[in-house]
Design an enzyme around this catalytic site. Structure first.
Site, PDB file in Angstrom:
ATOM      1  N   HIS A  85       7.629  20.937  31.021  1.00 18.20           N
ATOM      2  CA  HIS A  85       9.074  20.906  31.256  1.00 18.20           C
ATOM      3  C   HIS A  85       9.844  21.337  30.025  1.00 18.20           C
ATOM      4  O   HIS A  85       9.302  21.371  28.911  1.00 18.20           O
ATOM      5  CB  HIS A  85       9.551  19.525  31.721  1.00 18.20           C
ATOM      6  CG  HIS A  85       9.341  18.409  30.733  1.00 18.20           C
ATOM      7  ND1 HIS A  85       8.247  17.567  30.771  1.00 18.20           N
ATOM      8  CD2 HIS A  85      10.084  17.973  29.673  1.00 18.20           C
ATOM      9  CE1 HIS A  85       8.338  16.665  29.802  1.00 18.20           C
ATOM     10  NE2 HIS A  85       9.449  16.893  29.103  1.00 18.20           N
TER      11      HIS A  85
ATOM     12  N   HIS B  54      14.071  19.895  23.905  1.00 16.28           N
ATOM     13  CA  HIS B  54      12.652  20.025  23.556  1.00 16.28           C
ATOM     14  C   HIS B  54      11.910  20.820  24.620  1.00 16.28           C
ATOM     15  O   HIS B  54      12.419  21.036  25.721  1.00 16.28           O
ATOM     16  CB  HIS B  54      11.996  18.647  23.363  1.00 16.28           C
ATOM     17  CG  HIS B  54      11.906  17.801  24.600  1.00 16.28           C
ATOM     18  ND1 HIS B  54      12.892  16.934  25.009  1.00 16.28           N
ATOM     19  CD2 HIS B  54      10.922  17.684  25.531  1.00 16.28           C
ATOM     20  CE1 HIS B  54      12.524  16.324  26.124  1.00 16.28           C
ATOM     21  NE2 HIS B  54      11.331  16.763  26.469  1.00 16.28           N
TER      22      HIS B  54
ATOM     23  N   GLU C  29       7.105  18.361  22.583  1.00 11.30           N
ATOM     24  CA  GLU C  29       6.445  17.206  23.186  1.00 11.30           C
ATOM     25  C   GLU C  29       5.080  17.672  23.697  1.00 11.30           C
ATOM     26  O   GLU C  29       4.988  18.732  24.327  1.00 11.30           O
ATOM     27  CB  GLU C  29       7.302  16.697  24.361  1.00 11.30           C
ATOM     28  CG  GLU C  29       6.681  15.533  25.133  1.00 11.30           C
ATOM     29  CD  GLU C  29       7.569  15.073  26.308  1.00 11.30           C
ATOM     30  OE1 GLU C  29       8.688  15.612  26.477  1.00 11.30           O
ATOM     31  OE2 GLU C  29       7.124  14.192  27.051  1.00 11.30           O
TER      32      GLU C  29
HETATM   33  C1  LIG Z   1      11.841  11.022  29.247  1.00 13.91           C
HETATM   34  C2  LIG Z   1      10.776  10.625  28.338  1.00 13.91           C
HETATM   35  C3  LIG Z   1      10.111  11.727  27.575  1.00 13.91           C
HETATM   36  C4  LIG Z   1       9.298  12.526  28.583  1.00 13.91           C
HETATM   37  O1  LIG Z   1       8.491  11.860  29.254  1.00 13.91           O
HETATM   38  O2  LIG Z   1       9.416  13.743  28.727  1.00 13.91           O
HETATM   39  C5  LIG Z   1      11.069  12.531  26.772  1.00 13.91           C
HETATM   40  O3  LIG Z   1      11.128  13.717  26.732  1.00 13.91           O
HETATM   41  S1  LIG Z   1      12.128  11.565  25.784  1.00 13.91           S
HETATM   42  C6  LIG Z   1      13.079  12.745  24.874  1.00 13.91           C
HETATM   43  C7  LIG Z   1      13.794  12.032  23.812  1.00 13.91           C
HETATM   44  N1  LIG Z   1      12.859  11.514  22.822  1.00 13.91           N
HETATM   45  C8  LIG Z   1      12.649  12.114  21.628  1.00 13.91           C
HETATM   46  O4  LIG Z   1      13.267  13.112  21.276  1.00 13.91           O
HETATM   47  C9  LIG Z   1      11.646  11.442  20.738  1.00 13.91           C
HETATM   48  C10 LIG Z   1      11.327  12.244  19.511  1.00 13.91           C
HETATM   49  N2  LIG Z   1      12.533  12.517  18.715  1.00 13.91           N
HETATM   50  C11 LIG Z   1      12.733  11.999  17.488  1.00 13.91           C
HETATM   51  O5  LIG Z   1      11.897  11.283  16.958  1.00 13.91           O
HETATM   52  C12 LIG Z   1      14.023  12.315  16.811  1.00 13.91           C
HETATM   53  O6  LIG Z   1      15.024  12.631  17.746  1.00 13.91           O
HETATM   54  C13 LIG Z   1      13.884  13.523  15.799  1.00 13.91           C
HETATM   55  C14 LIG Z   1      13.446  14.807  16.469  1.00 13.91           C
HETATM   56  C15 LIG Z   1      12.919  13.132  14.660  1.00 13.91           C
HETATM   57  C16 LIG Z   1      15.255  13.762  15.180  1.00 13.91           C
HETATM   58  O7  LIG Z   1      15.614  12.636  14.474  1.00 13.91           O
HETATM   59  P1  LIG Z   1      17.122  12.243  14.320  1.00 13.91           P
HETATM   60  O8  LIG Z   1      17.200  11.016  13.486  1.00 13.91           O
HETATM   61  O9  LIG Z   1      17.726  12.175  15.669  1.00 13.91           O
HETATM   62  O10 LIG Z   1      17.804  13.477  13.681  1.00 13.91           O
HETATM   63  P2  LIG Z   1      17.925  13.962  12.216  1.00 13.91           P
HETATM   64  O11 LIG Z   1      19.344  14.126  12.005  1.00 13.91           O
HETATM   65  O12 LIG Z   1      17.171  13.120  11.256  1.00 13.91           O
HETATM   66  O13 LIG Z   1      17.259  15.371  12.341  1.00 13.91           O
HETATM   67  C17 LIG Z   1      16.245  15.819  11.500  1.00 13.91           C
HETATM   68  C18 LIG Z   1      16.198  17.339  11.630  1.00 13.91           C
HETATM   69  O14 LIG Z   1      15.720  17.670  12.935  1.00 13.91           O
HETATM   70  C19 LIG Z   1      16.671  18.462  13.629  1.00 13.91           C
HETATM   71  N3  LIG Z   1      16.622  18.070  15.043  1.00 13.91           N
HETATM   72  C20 LIG Z   1      16.898  16.866  15.557  1.00 13.91           C
HETATM   73  N4  LIG Z   1      16.707  16.870  16.874  1.00 13.91           N
HETATM   74  C21 LIG Z   1      16.320  18.126  17.201  1.00 13.91           C
HETATM   75  C22 LIG Z   1      15.972  18.750  18.419  1.00 13.91           C
HETATM   76  N5  LIG Z   1      15.982  18.081  19.580  1.00 13.91           N
HETATM   77  N6  LIG Z   1      15.602  20.048  18.397  1.00 13.91           N
HETATM   78  C23 LIG Z   1      15.573  20.755  17.226  1.00 13.91           C
HETATM   79  N7  LIG Z   1      15.881  20.195  16.005  1.00 13.91           N
HETATM   80  C24 LIG Z   1      16.251  18.905  16.027  1.00 13.91           C
HETATM   81  C25 LIG Z   1      17.985  18.140  12.999  1.00 13.91           C
HETATM   82  O15 LIG Z   1      18.894  19.183  13.196  1.00 13.91           O
HETATM   83  C26 LIG Z   1      17.577  17.990  11.548  1.00 13.91           C
HETATM   84  O16 LIG Z   1      17.422  19.267  10.992  1.00 13.91           O
HETATM   85  P3  LIG Z   1      17.808  19.561   9.484  1.00 13.91           P
HETATM   86  O17 LIG Z   1      19.277  19.257   9.379  1.00 13.91           O
HETATM   87  O18 LIG Z   1      17.486  21.002   9.296  1.00 13.91           O
HETATM   88  O19 LIG Z   1      16.980  18.636   8.648  1.00 13.91           O
HETATM   89 CO    CO Z   2      10.282  15.399  27.775  1.00 14.32          CO
END
Ligand SMILES: CC[C@@H](C(=O)O)C(=O)SCCNC(=O)CCNC(=O)[C@H](O)C(C)(C)COP(=O)(O)OP(=O)(O)OC[C@H]1O[C@@H](n2cnc3c(N)ncnc32)[C@H](O)[C@@H]1OP(=O)(O)O
Ligand code: CO
Length: 140
Positions: free
Chosen positions: A8, A81, A132
């Site tokens: 997905h 994602h 993922e």
């Molecule tokens: C429905 C359940 C399940 C399924 O069965 O399919 C799912 O899909 S659940 C979906 C939601 N769950 C998750 O996303 C879990 C994993 N995610 C995480 O652990 C965090 O969201 C993250 C990815 C580590 C981001 O952490 P966060 O604290 O929210 O953000 P930061 O500000 O620290 O960001 C760090 C860095 O990463 C970039 N970023 C954040 N999110 C994304 C994204 N979705 N895609 C691309 N890039 C992302 C963010 O811009 C930061 O970048 P820099 O500024 O360059 O450091």
């Molecule tokens: Co998902």
């Protein structure tokens, strides 16, 4: 370890019902599940069925949701994602680490919305795409 099918594409939205309606009216993608809450994952989820894959619409449940911060940066929502299937989630986790990738959280797989274990790989490892990995469901 080699990734398999695209399971997905996750799409974050501030209004899941509006996004579901948009895919139906604009793109004719009118096969969608009921919206369901997954409090332990911090998201409300609806799947829009496609011929070969699914869109996973995600709305945050609370401020601790991983999707909440994403929507703060992208208030209108957007692609969040991509999810690929793997044969064995533990092998996938260990292989990703051995290849130098950061597996998010504790790295312990948890049960996702499809009822099978998943892990997430940090977007910095995949040119800015949050990945993922999902243990292959029994659909083949
Ligand atoms: C429905 C359940 C399940 C399924 O069965 O399919 C799912 O899909 S659940 C979906 C939601 N769950 C998750 O996303 C879990 C994993 N995610 C995480 O652990 C965090 O969201 C993250 C990815 C580590 C981001 O952490 P966060 O604290 O929210 O953000 P930061 O500000 O620290 O960001 C760090 C860095 O990463 C970039 N970023 C954040 N999110 C994304 C994204 N979705 N895609 C691309 N890039 C992302 C963010 O811009 C930061 O970048 P820099 O500024 O360059 O450091
Ligand atoms: Co998902």
């Amino acid at each position: 370890m080699k990734i398999g099918r695209l399971n997905h594409v996750g799409i974050a939205t501030p209004d899941i019902e509006a996004t579901k309606a948009m895919y139906a009216t604009l793109y004719g993608a009118d096969r969608a599940t009921e919206t369901k809450d997954f409090p332990h994952l911090g998201v409300r989820v609806c799947f829009v069925s496609l011929e070969n894959s699914e869109l996973e619409l995600l709305e945050p449940l609370g401020e601790a949701s991983p999707v909440h911060k994403f929507l703060e940066r992208n208030p209108k929502g957007g692609q969040h994602h991509v999810c690929f299937e793997v044969d064995d989630i533990i092998t996938a986790r260990d292989t990703m680490r051995a290849r130098g990738a950061t597996v998010l959280g504790t790295g312990e797989p948890y049960i996702g919305a499809h009822g099978v274990p998943v892990i997430f790989v940090h977007p910095k490892n995949s040119d800015g795409v949050l990945v993922e990995l999902m243990q292959k469901p029994d659909h083949d």
